[in-house]
Design a protein around this motif. Sequence first.
Motif, mmCIF file in Angstrom:
data_model
loop_
_atom_site.group_PDB
_atom_site.id
_atom_site.type_symbol
_atom_site.label_atom_id
_atom_site.label_comp_id
_atom_site.label_asym_id
_atom_site.label_seq_id
_atom_site.Cartn_x
_atom_site.Cartn_y
_atom_site.Cartn_z
ATOM 1 N N SER A 65 0.835 -1.198 0.000
ATOM 2 C CA SER A 65 0.000 0.000 0.000
ATOM 3 C C SER A 65 0.874 1.253 0.000
ATOM 4 O O SER A 65 1.826 1.356 0.777
ATOM 5 N N TYR A 66 0.522 2.196 -0.867
ATOM 6 C CA TYR A 66 1.229 3.473 -0.942
ATOM 7 C C TYR A 66 0.212 4.622 -0.964
ATOM 8 O O TYR A 66 -0.907 4.459 -1.466
ATOM 9 N N ALA A 68 0.097 8.713 -2.275
ATOM 10 C CA ALA A 68 0.846 9.639 -3.128
ATOM 11 C C ALA A 68 0.124 10.981 -3.189
ATOM 12 O O ALA A 68 -1.110 11.045 -3.060
ATOM 13 N N TYR A 108 -2.265 0.311 -4.635
ATOM 14 C CA TYR A 108 -1.904 -1.042 -4.207
ATOM 15 C C TYR A 108 -0.993 -1.619 -5.291
ATOM 16 O O TYR A 108 -1.439 -1.866 -6.419
ATOM 17 N N ARG A 114 7.374 -2.706 -7.604
ATOM 18 C CA ARG A 114 7.653 -1.435 -6.908
ATOM 19 C C ARG A 114 8.545 -0.513 -7.730
ATOM 20 O O ARG A 114 8.458 0.713 -7.611
ATOM 21 N N ILE A 117 6.773 2.369 -9.896
ATOM 22 C CA ILE A 117 5.911 3.413 -9.334
ATOM 23 C C ILE A 117 6.217 4.787 -9.924
ATOM 24 O O ILE A 117 5.301 5.538 -10.281
ATOM 25 N N TYR A 130 5.534 10.145 -2.771
ATOM 26 C CA TYR A 130 4.746 8.993 -2.327
ATOM 27 C C TYR A 130 5.446 8.289 -1.170
ATOM 28 O O TYR A 130 6.660 8.422 -0.974
ATOM 29 N N TYR A 131 4.638 7.549 -0.409
ATOM 30 C CA TYR A 131 5.130 6.884 0.793
ATOM 31 C C TYR A 131 4.515 5.484 0.888
ATOM 32 O O TYR A 131 3.331 5.289 0.594
ATOM 33 N N GLU A 132 5.307 4.545 1.306
ATOM 34 C CA GLU A 132 4.783 3.224 1.659
ATOM 35 C C GLU A 132 3.964 3.377 2.940
ATOM 36 O O GLU A 132 4.381 4.074 3.871
ATOM 37 N N ALA A 133 2.799 2.768 2.994
ATOM 38 C CA ALA A 133 1.895 2.973 4.127
ATOM 39 C C ALA A 133 1.494 1.647 4.759
ATOM 40 O O ALA A 133 1.229 0.653 4.058
ATOM 41 N N HIS A 134 1.440 1.657 6.102
ATOM 42 C CA HIS A 134 1.036 0.476 6.863
ATOM 43 C C HIS A 134 0.097 0.891 7.992
ATOM 44 O O HIS A 134 0.021 2.064 8.356
ATOM 45 N N ILE A 235 3.937 5.610 7.811
ATOM 46 C CA ILE A 235 4.485 5.777 6.466
ATOM 47 C C ILE A 235 6.008 5.657 6.498
ATOM 48 O O ILE A 235 6.649 6.044 7.466
#
Length: 301
Positions: A65-66, A68, A108, A114, A117, A130-134, A235
Amino acid sequence: MISREELEFLINLLDKYPLESINNIAKKENIIYAKLKKLFDKYYGPSKSVTVSASISIAKLGLMSYVAFLSVPRENIKPTIAKMYRNPFIPVAVPFFGFINGVSTVMYIPLEQRDKIDELLSRYSPNYEYYEAHAYPPRKVEFGKWEFSYDYALLLDILKRDARTPMKEIEEALGKKRPTIRYMINRLKELGILRGFMTVVNEEAYNRGFCGIARSLSKEFLDKFKEHEIMIGVIKPAGYLIEWYFSSEEDIYQKILEFSKYVDRFGIYYFDMFDFGIRGFSFSKAVKKDGKGYHSILDFD
């Protein structure tokens, strides 16, 4: 006309009984059936104010999940979102004004894609971040991959859109009998892919959103907003994404004053600026029809 009291009442019931029939909920809560049915008819459904959605572990299906933020001139925001929504790997694209003016997205991305992107986002804007998100709080994430037939993609789409979809409708959509569908659902549960169910409030009810990026979370913030509908994400490379949804009828200026002191950068989502809404991720469009993995995120333009 949306009544906040009625909506909150229904949300509380759905949080407690996500998949129970209206009749069973009425019996368990000692509510007159006709009154509860009227409430469901008024507010419940994918095109209405609230739905119940399956909580799906996208990581176990090989997706990352990212979030942006893209700089887009105001006159180009609508056509840019329309173009982004042709890509099933972009389930959310909404107008955004703040630390970047333009569009905010959720993506997604298959684990092995990756490196694509930047090429994807550059199609929509030359200026983006953009950032990877959890999910919060942070925890170890174990990634899997897509190892299912295409029927599972169709099933996941149905459960994500409306987990209360009658079994008869699911049978018709998949062309399968009830025991097979139950087996598929149980398999997804056993693998930890289908984690449960959650109540989702649609943008009709909350058509604005505060988005903040913070380097850290203070105890004061966590204590003050623990009773509010605040969404917190972790993030990477570092920091937190904080979201607070509300109605345009509320005082946006007051929201900014109240919230902005706890974040380093902020902006406002405008969910109702155009007629796109939030589409949601489509497994049936992202997964190849032979079931052998995902399409390329660059296949859609």
